[in-house]
Structure formats: structure tokens, C-alpha cells
Design an enzyme around this catalytic site. Structure first.
Site, PDB file in Angstrom:
ATOM      1  N   SER A   1      -9.562   1.921   3.170  1.00 60.56           N
ATOM      2  CA  SER A   1      -8.694   2.675   2.307  1.00 60.56           C
ATOM      3  C   SER A   1      -7.708   1.811   1.528  1.00 60.56           C
ATOM      4  O   SER A   1      -7.110   2.290   0.563  1.00 60.56           O
ATOM      5  CB  SER A   1      -7.918   3.711   3.112  1.00 60.56           C
TER       6      SER A   1
ATOM      7  N   LYS B   1       0.857  -1.196   0.000  1.00 60.79           N
ATOM      8  CA  LYS B   1       0.000   0.000   0.000  1.00 60.79           C
ATOM      9  C   LYS B   1       0.888   1.239   0.000  1.00 60.79           C
ATOM     10  O   LYS B   1       1.897   1.292   0.716  1.00 60.79           O
ATOM     11  CB  LYS B   1      -0.861  -0.039   1.264  1.00 60.79           C
TER      12      LYS B   1
ATOM     13  N   SER C   1      -9.815  -0.376   7.414  1.00 61.56           N
ATOM     14  CA  SER C   1      -9.225  -0.207   6.084  1.00 61.56           C
ATOM     15  C   SER C   1      -8.537  -1.404   5.461  1.00 61.56           C
ATOM     16  O   SER C   1      -8.166  -1.353   4.299  1.00 61.56           O
ATOM     17  CB  SER C   1      -8.242   0.971   6.104  1.00 61.56           C
TER      18      SER C   1
END
Lengths: 103, 489
Positions: free
Chosen positions: B161, B79, B185
């Protein structure tokens, strides 16, 4: 019911160091008010004699000896993100600080 | 089967048997990316050259019998919130568009020290703020000129997210990925994309070098094709780090050894508050069937009640923005990142305060601004006690309630989200409705508890245009089931 008016939004924007347009001030005033409306339900919870939790680990005073060690970051690496020219006029910095302090 | 469709366990075994090389595995991943990435848009930055270099180094180590671990040579997606030395790290924001980290985050450092290969940095909601990846400042899906799309149905969001990581795993554009979870997330996008996503106990994995959102809530975790893969990755990610003062000194067990144990007598709590109004009946049905399956394997179902858990979302939306406002203060147009100064020349200098407020206004997206302002408000004089301090006290109550419940059950099972994956644009103009979609994942974060999202079934027939392909052995199909296991595990 807490409706944040434009002057409150301007105050918060200043605390947050964010320059907002007039449309943004209006939009955020509505959106933030609705969020605050929602979170206000916490006032219904009885928290008498309850200690606040800042950190869930319960750890306190995590310290180490003040010993110097190599960072492993070279001088070249550190410059990776430095801007080519630092463009800050010292006079305006001082004037700006004076302005903030006199408020 | 194509090599990019393998799990960590399968790939590791084939590498060990010398049936495949890390270069072949990595090339297969990049071939897949070439085929589907224009539709899925999981990645902000791809590191093909670096990946192949790392893969060759892995193959060389294997030739000389010097492999570093069972994940040596495995291609992993990261990420874009983790600092990766020399590889652009943006947090999906314009404010860090050209930012090159000078050091490596501890979690990724541990992966590379174990020999894993970096494929690239995946898309996310800007500064990890969001539940759909829609707040990313980057249009990663070229064909649709949008941010990341859900590989199972390209009209749906991948969740957020960590939407890019979830989509990359679901579309087999990597063997596994890592993400972060502050209010759901990892778990929510894992659920929307039909993969496994684990948020460990707070403190289990170091946060050093992970761009901070809410320091008392953030946690790093694996996002994988199987539960076993998550257990394998967790072992390499975990451990005490002197650079993270909140990191735990507890020993790191070999988590993969706990897989496939007999669950006879395991007590599973079903909290009634998570199965009421607002829960999509199709999701409810999938969870009920999953619970029945657990019962048939010998688990004991216990009805429980978590009356304070419903306040966890309000607690979260006070504490998290407060910490965000503090953590994002460093982006000031002076230290690093976007600056309004670049647009000026020396003769037209500005007042310092304007440098701050203009740089930040130009660089941050609207969700980031909203949360910073919310945070400043609840921490400001006159409001601190009513909001911030009150939220901290309710946080204590939420934690105490979980502790009590865990004296009666070993785990808690709930849906991960009240609805299946929603469509693009559906919630983006109403922030509050977006926040409410976190209601089931959020309680674990303020309480510091570990939680895992495991696919339990589809709610509708999945329609794919570009197809992630049929699930391989050991993988279930889509949609969310949430576990909140006892800390003891």
C-alpha cells in the site's frame, strides 16, 4: 465450500454497520465467498494442543500509574475537527436504541 | 548531479561541509516534483511552505552550530497514514478528506525532533488495504487521471500500500520516505519501484498516531535509495514509546555501523517453497544471480524448508480483516470524518444506526468494505473458533517454524513478489488474485520478524517516459529480493 448467500451478506453488513446496494450485496457475496474458500485450507493444519497467539511480543498487562499529565493539545486544537453544528435529534437516538435493544 | 538525487548519507555530508543548504536541497526536491509529479502522482498533499520554513530553521540551527542530528535538514516524504499535526491526513479515503490531526504521530515527531523536513503526504491504498495503490480515493497523477504510477514504467503499478512513498523515492521526489507494512506494504512497493524498504521487528517502532489497520501486524519503516539510508532512518524512528503498549524497550543500536561488515560465514537459508510454482522465471533468475553474488562474498547457502509458511497468507487474511473491522469501527460519521448528517438539515433527522451505516457506506471504498465484512464474519458467533481462533493457532506454528529455522541460519533469502510489477487494472477486479501477490511478504508479519526488500536487478529493460534517471553510486537496479533476517540483527 462456503458460499455466502445474500441473507448472510445482509447480516454481516448489519454487524459491520455498512449500508449496501443490491449490486454490492451480490458482488461481495461472490468475492467474499472466494476468499473464504481460500482461507478454509487452514482446517487442514493440525493445531491440537497449540496455543493461539494474539500478540507476538508476549507482553502482558502493560500498565502505568494512574497519573494525570498535560496532553499538550490546546482547546483550540481540539475544535479543529468539530462540526459546526451537531445535528442529532435526541428523540431519534433514544428511539433507535430502543429499537436495537428490542431485537 | 541534481541535489534531489542525493541519498541521506550524501546530503548529510554536504550539509555538514556547508556545500549546500537545507533550503537548496528542499527547493531542488520541489523543482523535481514540479517536473514529474503530474505523471508519477506520488503525493496527496504537498507542504511547500511548511517545508521551506522547516528548511530555513534547519539552516539557522546549522549556522549557530546547533544541529539536532545527522538528518537535520533532510527532506522526507510521509505516507498519508501518519497523523501530522495541522497537515491534512486522509488515509487515501474520502471518509477523512478534510481531516486535520490535532496531534503528531510518534514516528514523525521523532523525525521532526531530529530536524528533518516534511515535503508532503504520499499516496497509498485506502487505509493501507491493497498491493497496488489502486484503491486510493485520490487521483494523484494528473496527466493520466489515475492514482500513483510506477516511475520505471508508467503503465505499471508502483505496488502498495505504500506506493506513493516508493514512487517518490524512486523518482527522486524526496531524499527518503517512510511507510507502513502489515503484510508487505513497504517491501512490495519497494521491490516494484527498485528501492530499499525495511519492515523492522514488530514493536521496534511506535505505532502511536499511525492510523491503525491491523494492530498486531502493523509496523512503520524507512523507504530509501540505499540500504545505508534505511539503517540511518531506522535509528531515528525506533525506540520505546509510552503511548504504544506494544512497543519494545530494547536499546536502539546505531544501525548504520553494522553496514558493510564482512559476511564470510554468514548462513543464508533458501526455502524451497518460495521458489516453486507461480514464481516468474525472470524473477527467479535475478534472485539466483544475487545469491551467487552473496556466495562469492563469503556467505554460506543452506537449503531449508518452511512448510507452514504457505498457510501464512490464509492466517493473514483472517486475522488482518478481523483487526481491521475493529480498528475502522471508529469511523462512524459522529466522532470525525465524513458524515451523512452533513447532507441533512435538522428537520430531517435520521435513526442513529442509519447515520453509522450510511456515513460508512459513503466514505469507505470497496476494498475497505470487503475487509471490514470479512473481519466481522470471522469474528461473529458461530464462526469465531473455526476461523479467528484457528488462524491464531496456525500463527503460533508459523512463528515456531521460523524460530527453528533460525537456529540453523542467520537470514532467509526469497523473492519479494512472485512476479514483477503488474499493469494497472490487471488485478483490481479479482481481489483474491491481488491477495495472492502478497504470498512471499506476508509470513514475516504474523511472526513479527524484520524483513528488508533490496533491489537485485531488472527483469526487463526498464522503459521510462519521464525518467527517473540513471541510478547513482551505491544504488542497484530494479526488482525484488527479500531478506528475512534473524531477530538478533
Amino acid at each position: 465450500m462456503s458460499k455466502l448467500d445474500i441473507s448472510q451478506i445482509e447480516h454481516i453488513a448489519k454487524l459491520s454497520r455498512l449500508k449496501l446496494t443490491d449490486e454490492e450485496k451480490k458482488l461481495y457475496s461472490e468475492q467474499l465467498s472466494s476468499v473464504l474458500d481460500y482461507v478454509e485450507q487452514l482446517s487442514l493444519v493440525d493445531t491440537k494442543d497449540v496455543e493461539p497467539t494474539a500478540n507476538i511480543t508476549g507482553l502482558k498487562n502493560v500498565l502505568r500509574e494512574d497519573e494525570v499529565e498535560e496532553s499538550g493539545i490546546s482547546h483550540e486544537d481540539i475544535k479543529l475537527n468539530a462540526q459546526k453544528k451537531a445535528v442529532l435529534n435526541l428523540k431519534t437516538v433514544i428511539l433507535s436504541c430502543q429499537e436495537s435493544l428490542s431485537k | 548531479m541534481n541535489l534531489n538525487e542525493l541519498t541521506i548519507k550524501e546530503a548529510s555530508e554536504k550539509l555538514a561541509k556547508k556545500e549546500i543548504t537545507s533550503v537548496e536541497l528542499t527547493e531542488a526536491v520541489f523543482n523535481r516534483i514540479d517536473k514529474v509529479e503530474s505523471k508519477v502522482g506520488a503525493y496527496i498533499t504537498l507542504c511547500k511552505e511548511k517545508a521551506l520554513e522547516m528548511a530555513r530553521a534547519s539552516d539557522e540551527r546549522r549556522k549557530n552550530n546547533k544541529i539536532l542530528s545527522e538528518i537535520d535538514g533532510i527532506p522526507i516524504a510521509v505516507k498519508d497514514l501518519f497523523l501530522t499535526k495541522g497537515v491534512r491526513t486522509t488515509a487515501a479515503s474520502k471518509i477523512l478528506e478534510d481531516f486535520l490531526p490535532i496531534n503528531e504521530s510518534t514516528p514523525t515527531k521523532k523525525l521532526w525532533e531530529a530536524g528533518a523536513v516534511l515535503i508532503g503526504k504520499t499516496n497509498l491504498d485506502q487505509f493501507a488495504m491493497g498491493s497496488s495503490t489502486e484503491t486510493s480515493a485520490y487521483k494523484t497523477s494528473k496527466e493520466f487521471d489515475s492514482t500513483t504510477r510506477n516511475p520505471w514504467n508508467l503503465e505499471n503499478v508502483p505496488g502498495g500500500s505504500s506506493g506513493g512513498s516508493a514512487a517518490a523515492v524512486a523518482a527522486d521526489e524526496c531524499i527518503a520516505a517512510i511507510g507502513t507494512d502489515t503484510g508487505g506494504s513497504i517491501r512490495q512497493p519497494a521491490s516494484f519501484c527498485g528501492i530499499t524498504g525495511l519492515k523492522p521487528t514488530y514493536g521496534r517502532v511506535s505505532r502511536f498516531g499511525v492510523i491503525a489497520m491491523a494492530s498486531s501486524l502493523d509496523q512503520v519503516g524507512p523507504m530509501t535509495k540505499t540500504v545505508e539510508d534505511s539503517a540511518i532512518l531506522l535509528k531515528y524512528l525506533s525506540g520505546w514509546d509510552k503511548y504504544d503498549s506494544t512497543s519494545s524497550k530494547k536499546d536502539v543500536p546505531d544501525y548504520a555501523k553494522s553496514i558493510n561488515r564482512n559476511i564470510k560465514g554468514l548462513k543464508i537459508g533458501i526455502p524451497k517453497e518460495f521458489f516453486g510454482e507461480g514464481l516468474d522465471p525472470k524473477v527467479n533468475k535475478v534472485i539466483e544471480e544475487a545469491v551467487e553474488q552473496l556466495k562469492s562474498l563469503g556467505a554460506e547457502v543452506v537449503d531449508i524448508s518452511l512448510p507452514t509458511a504457505k498457510y501464512a497468507l490464509a492466517v493473514y487474511y483472517i486475522l488482518m480483516p478481523a483487526e481491521v473491522s475493529s480498528n475502522l469501527a471508529r469511523f462512524d460519521g459522529i466522532r470525525y470524518g465524513h458524515s451523512t448528517i452533513k447532507k441533512q438539515d435538522a428537520s430531517n433527522s435520521q435513526i442513529l444506526e442509519e447515520v453509522y451505516s450510511k456515513s460508512r457506506a459513503e466514505g469507505f471504498g470497496s476494498e475497505a468494505k470487503r475487509r471490514i465484512m470479512l473481519g466481522s464474519y470471522v469474528l461473529s458467533a458461530g464462526y469465531y473458533d473455526a476461523y479467528y481462533k484457528k488462524a491464531q493457532k496456525v500463527r503460533t506454528l508459523v512463528k515456531k517454524e521460523f524460530d527453528q529455522v533460525f537456529s540453523k541460519v542467520d537470514l532467509i533469502v526469497t523473492p519479494v513478489t512472485p512476479t514483477p510489477a503488474f499493469k494497472f487494472g490487471e488485478k483490481v477486479s479479482d481481489p483474491l488474485s491481488m491477495y495472492l501477490s502478497d504470498v512471499m511478504t506476508v509470513p514475516a508479519n504474523p511472526a513479527g520478524l524484520p524483513a528488508i526488500s533490496i533491489p537485485a536487478g531488472f527483469t526487463d529493460a526498464a522503459s521510462t517516459k519521464g525518467g527517473a534517471g540513471a541510478p547513482a553510486s551505491g544504488r542497484y537496479s530494479n526488482r525484488g529480493e527479500g531478506f528475512i533476517p534473524d531477530k538478533r540483527r
